[in-house]
Design a protein around this motif. Structure first.
Motif, PDB file in Angstrom:
ATOM      1  N   ASP A 100       0.834  -1.270   0.003  1.00 58.27           N
ATOM      2  CA  ASP A 100      -0.078   0.074   0.184  1.00 58.27           C
ATOM      3  C   ASP A 100       0.808   1.528   0.004  1.00 58.27           C
ATOM      4  OD1 ASP A 100      -2.276  -1.522   0.173  1.00 58.27           O
ATOM      5  OD2 ASP A 100      -2.549  -1.385   2.498  1.00 58.27           O
ATOM      6  N   VAL A 101       0.325   2.249  -0.568  1.00 57.43           N
ATOM      7  CA  VAL A 101       1.402   3.549  -0.789  1.00 57.43           C
ATOM      8  C   VAL A 101       0.509   4.740  -0.303  1.00 57.43           C
ATOM      9  CG1 VAL A 101       2.495   5.061  -2.436  1.00 57.43           C
ATOM     10  CG2 VAL A 101       2.585   2.564  -2.822  1.00 57.43           C
ATOM     11  N   TYR A 102       0.856   5.341   0.578  1.00 59.76           N
ATOM     12  CA  TYR A 102       0.287   6.609   1.291  1.00 59.76           C
ATOM     13  C   TYR A 102       0.800   7.839   0.849  1.00 59.76           C
ATOM     14  CZ  TYR A 102      -1.636   2.702   4.422  1.00 59.76           C
ATOM     15  OH  TYR A 102      -2.332   1.959   4.975  1.00 59.76           O
ATOM     16  N   LEU A 103      -0.002   8.605  -0.168  1.00 60.65           N
ATOM     17  CA  LEU A 103       0.669   9.767  -0.570  1.00 60.65           C
ATOM     18  C   LEU A 103       0.044  11.040   0.113  1.00 60.65           C
ATOM     19  CD1 LEU A 103       0.041   9.022  -4.571  1.00 60.65           C
ATOM     20  CD2 LEU A 103       2.344   8.566  -2.993  1.00 60.65           C
ATOM     21  N   PRO A 104       0.800  12.008   0.472  1.00 65.84           N
ATOM     22  CA  PRO A 104       0.542  13.422   0.904  1.00 65.84           C
ATOM     23  C   PRO A 104      -0.408  14.131   0.029  1.00 65.84           C
ATOM     24  CG  PRO A 104       2.966  13.420   0.377  1.00 65.84           C
ATOM     25  CD  PRO A 104       2.500  12.039  -0.048  1.00 65.84           C
ATOM     26  N   ALA A 105      -1.186  14.890   0.855  1.00 66.53           N
ATOM     27  CA  ALA A 105      -2.097  15.633  -0.110  1.00 66.53           C
ATOM     28  C   ALA A 105      -1.682  16.299  -1.142  1.00 66.53           C
ATOM     29  CB  ALA A 105      -2.987  16.459   1.121  1.00 66.53           C
ATOM     30  N   ASN A 106      -0.563  16.943  -1.037  1.00 65.94           N
ATOM     31  CA  ASN A 106       0.014  17.557  -2.174  1.00 65.94           C
ATOM     32  C   ASN A 106       0.930  16.919  -3.084  1.00 65.94           C
ATOM     33  OD1 ASN A 106       2.097  17.598  -0.523  1.00 65.94           O
ATOM     34  ND2 ASN A 106       2.879  19.556  -0.469  1.00 65.94           N
ATOM     35  N   ALA A 107       0.671  15.347  -3.092  1.00 65.24           N
ATOM     36  CA  ALA A 107       1.610  14.674  -3.971  1.00 65.24           C
ATOM     37  C   ALA A 107       1.641  14.942  -5.496  1.00 65.24           C
ATOM     38  CB  ALA A 107       1.292  13.334  -3.460  1.00 65.24           C
ATOM     39  N   ALA A 108       0.502  15.312  -6.061  1.00 66.13           N
ATOM     40  CA  ALA A 108       0.498  15.465  -7.367  1.00 66.13           C
ATOM     41  C   ALA A 108       1.525  16.812  -7.972  1.00 66.13           C
ATOM     42  CB  ALA A 108      -0.831  15.829  -7.748  1.00 66.13           C
ATOM     43  N   ALA A 109       1.634  17.570  -6.863  1.00 67.51           N
ATOM     44  CA  ALA A 109       2.547  18.903  -7.150  1.00 67.51           C
ATOM     45  C   ALA A 109       4.070  18.587  -6.948  1.00 67.51           C
ATOM     46  CB  ALA A 109       1.910  20.011  -6.672  1.00 67.51           C
ATOM     47  N   GLN A 110       4.562  17.443  -6.162  1.00 68.28           N
ATOM     48  CA  GLN A 110       5.592  17.049  -6.054  1.00 68.28           C
ATOM     49  C   GLN A 110       6.509  16.281  -6.855  1.00 68.28           C
ATOM     50  OE1 GLN A 110       6.801  18.582  -2.915  1.00 68.28           O
ATOM     51  NE2 GLN A 110       4.816  19.740  -3.154  1.00 68.28           N
ATOM     52  N   LYS A 111       7.754  16.530  -6.618  1.00 71.25           N
ATOM     53  CA  LYS A 111       8.703  15.662  -7.499  1.00 71.25           C
ATOM     54  C   LYS A 111       9.858  15.072  -6.387  1.00 71.25           C
ATOM     55  CE  LYS A 111       8.063  17.210 -12.069  1.00 71.25           C
ATOM     56  NZ  LYS A 111       8.838  17.992 -13.138  1.00 71.25           N
ATOM     57  N   SER A 112      10.309  14.089  -6.545  1.00 65.31           N
ATOM     58  CA  SER A 112      11.403  13.460  -5.812  1.00 65.31           C
ATOM     59  C   SER A 112      11.257  13.543  -4.155  1.00 65.31           C
ATOM     60  CB  SER A 112      12.596  14.251  -6.194  1.00 65.31           C
ATOM     61  OG  SER A 112      13.137  14.145  -7.548  1.00 65.31           O
ATOM     62  N   MET A 113      10.040  13.274  -3.557  1.00 65.33           N
ATOM     63  CA  MET A 113      10.013  13.183  -2.383  1.00 65.33           C
ATOM     64  C   MET A 113      10.538  11.903  -1.769  1.00 65.33           C
ATOM     65  SD  MET A 113       5.943  13.983  -1.757  1.00 65.33           S
ATOM     66  CE  MET A 113       5.188  12.704  -3.279  1.00 65.33           C
ATOM     67  N   PRO A 114      11.101  12.074  -0.702  1.00 63.77           N
ATOM     68  CA  PRO A 114      11.401  10.883   0.084  1.00 63.77           C
ATOM     69  C   PRO A 114      10.399   9.687   0.500  1.00 63.77           C
ATOM     70  CG  PRO A 114      11.798  12.736   1.599  1.00 63.77           C
ATOM     71  CD  PRO A 114      10.952  13.190   0.145  1.00 63.77           C
ATOM     72  N   SER A 178      11.027   1.579  -8.391  1.00 65.53           N
ATOM     73  CA  SER A 178      10.894   1.641  -9.816  1.00 65.53           C
ATOM     74  C   SER A 178       9.816   2.577 -10.000  1.00 65.53           C
ATOM     75  CB  SER A 178      10.960   0.298 -10.756  1.00 65.53           C
ATOM     76  OG  SER A 178       9.638  -0.448 -10.070  1.00 65.53           O
ATOM     77  N   LYS A 179       8.815   2.553  -9.087  1.00 74.20           N
ATOM     78  CA  LYS A 179       7.591   3.204  -9.465  1.00 74.20           C
ATOM     79  C   LYS A 179       7.506   4.411  -8.540  1.00 74.20           C
ATOM     80  CE  LYS A 179       4.613  -0.823 -10.004  1.00 74.20           C
ATOM     81  NZ  LYS A 179       3.850  -0.403 -11.112  1.00 74.20           N
ATOM     82  N   ALA A 180       8.602   4.804  -7.910  1.00 78.19           N
ATOM     83  CA  ALA A 180       8.685   5.927  -6.847  1.00 78.19           C
ATOM     84  C   ALA A 180       8.298   7.574  -7.669  1.00 78.19           C
ATOM     85  CB  ALA A 180       9.919   6.020  -6.169  1.00 78.19           C
ATOM     86  N   ALA A 181       8.908   7.394  -9.006  1.00 84.84           N
ATOM     87  CA  ALA A 181       8.668   8.749  -9.858  1.00 84.84           C
ATOM     88  C   ALA A 181       7.249   8.742 -10.101  1.00 84.84           C
ATOM     89  CB  ALA A 181       9.482   8.676 -10.907  1.00 84.84           C
ATOM     90  N   GLU A 182       6.400   7.928 -10.323  1.00 87.74           N
ATOM     91  CA  GLU A 182       5.163   7.838 -10.607  1.00 87.74           C
ATOM     92  C   GLU A 182       4.182   8.368  -9.401  1.00 87.74           C
ATOM     93  OE1 GLU A 182       3.473   3.962 -11.922  1.00 87.74           O
ATOM     94  OE2 GLU A 182       5.318   3.481 -12.890  1.00 87.74           O
ATOM     95  N   TRP A 183       4.589   8.208  -8.333  1.00 86.08           N
ATOM     96  CA  TRP A 183       3.888   8.751  -7.127  1.00 86.08           C
ATOM     97  C   TRP A 183       4.518  10.347  -6.739  1.00 86.08           C
ATOM     98  CZ3 TRP A 183       5.943   3.738  -4.467  1.00 86.08           C
ATOM     99  CH2 TRP A 183       5.219   2.759  -4.974  1.00 86.08           C
TER     100      TRP A 183
END
Length: 342
Positions: A100-114, A178-183
């Protein structure tokens, strides 16, 4: 004239004394036997008490290992507002090989999050990626800071033993990277974390890089092991131990050695934090301390972080506003900040 006493005839008191002595001598074997039986009975009672004490300790230890599996699954209201959850992303063909992947509220506007990559525990045989103690406080703490949180399932006993479980963790890590950039994340900014049996598995990946390499995983920034008592399986199996270790690691010394992070650690690896409960009866800080000392001797950045918390509390309290969370944050934040963002 009274008749003189016959000096050859014993007086009455002498006959009585002789009878008493003879009786005592005859009774000695019985007394000795009774004493021996009493001693044996006392020994058996003491042995039984010790057995019950050990059984209670083992039951408590196994319950500790499984506590997180008994907690209820995380409800949506337990997550920060705006969290987006991607459920059951497969990293293998088995139904248990999911994350399961939990994305922060502003994830769509982010790049290269840890990314915090979490491996649950449960004595290598039960547990869940959705348990509240595994996810809730950690997601609540790190998502608002711009981290992605990943929680994985893996195959377990009796179907798959710990070394194969480590392969699952490595495969999940490779897939997540491998999928991190998509998220909106970065495959190079991973912190891998595990609790209990999961802590053993991430420590094994940290100490034996070939496991991760075979799965196609790349280097990560740090490893956070939350209260593992299983750094040296070979040592555990060579002395009195909890029975669930037999179920997990069998009877082959070669397997014990291959499953031991301390024995597998032969070169410097990513920075490492070993969190350990200082109040557990099986004293996990002892094995954790040996691992950290060896890591430092190899030039690794490594920290032992004892906590006066129970096994379950070490898992669920990480992310709360406390000194424990601050210590972990202070360790990983400079590593994240120093990593060049691609």
């Amino acid at each position: 004239m009274p008749k003189p006493a016959d000096m050859t005839t014993p007086p009455r008191y002498a006959l009585q004394a002789t009878a008493v002595c003879l009786g005592f001598l005859l009774a000695l074997p019985l007394i000795a036997s009774t004493a021996a039986n009493a001693g044996t009975l006392r020994d058996k009672i003491m042995e039984r008490r010790q057995e019950r004490k050990e059984q209670r300790a083992e039951q408590a230890a196994e319950k500790n290992e499984m506590t997180e599996a008994e907690t209820t699954d995380l409800a949506p209201q337990g997550l920060p507002a705006g969290t987006k959850v991607l459920r059951d992303i497969a990293y293998g063909s088995d139904k248990r090989q999911t994350m399961d992947v939990y994305l922060p509220a502003n994830a769509a506007a982010q790049k290269s999050m840890p990314v915090i990559f979490m491996v649950h525990g449960g004595a290598w045989k039960i547990g869940s990626k959705t348990a509240r103690g595994v996810v809730e406080n950690k997601a609540a703490h790190w998502l608002p800071q711009g981290y992605i949180f990943v929680s994985i399932n893996y195959r377990m006993l009796p179907d798959i033993k710990p070394l194969e479980q480590a392969d699952d963790v490595a495969k999940a890590l490779a897939t997540a990277q491998s999928k991190a950039a998509e998220w909106g994340g970065s495959g190079k900014r991973f912190i891998i974390m595990g609790h209990s049996a999961g802590a053993h598995l991430v420590a094994l990946l940290a100490s034996n890089p070939s496991i991760a390499a075979r799965a196609g995983a790349s280097a990560w920034l740090a490893t956070i092991a939350l209260d593992s008592a299983a750094y040296d399986i070979d040592k555990i199996m060579g002395q009195k131990h909890y029975r669930f270790y037999d179920e997990a690691f069998g009877s082959d010394p070669a397997y014990w050695q291959a499953s031991s992070p301390t024995l597998q650690l032969k070169q410097a690896a990513a920075p490492f934090v070993a969190v350990c409960s200082s109040i557990r009866p099986d004293k996990p800080c002892a094995q954790a301390g040996v691992f950290i000392d060896k890591a430092r001797s190899l030039g690794m950045q490594a920290m032992l972080l004892p906590q006066s918390l129970s096994h379950a509390e070490i898992n669920k309290n990480l992310g709360l506003d406390n000194g424990y969370t601050t210590a972990v944050d202070n360790f990983i934040k400079p590593l994240v900040a120093a990593q060049t963002i691609p």
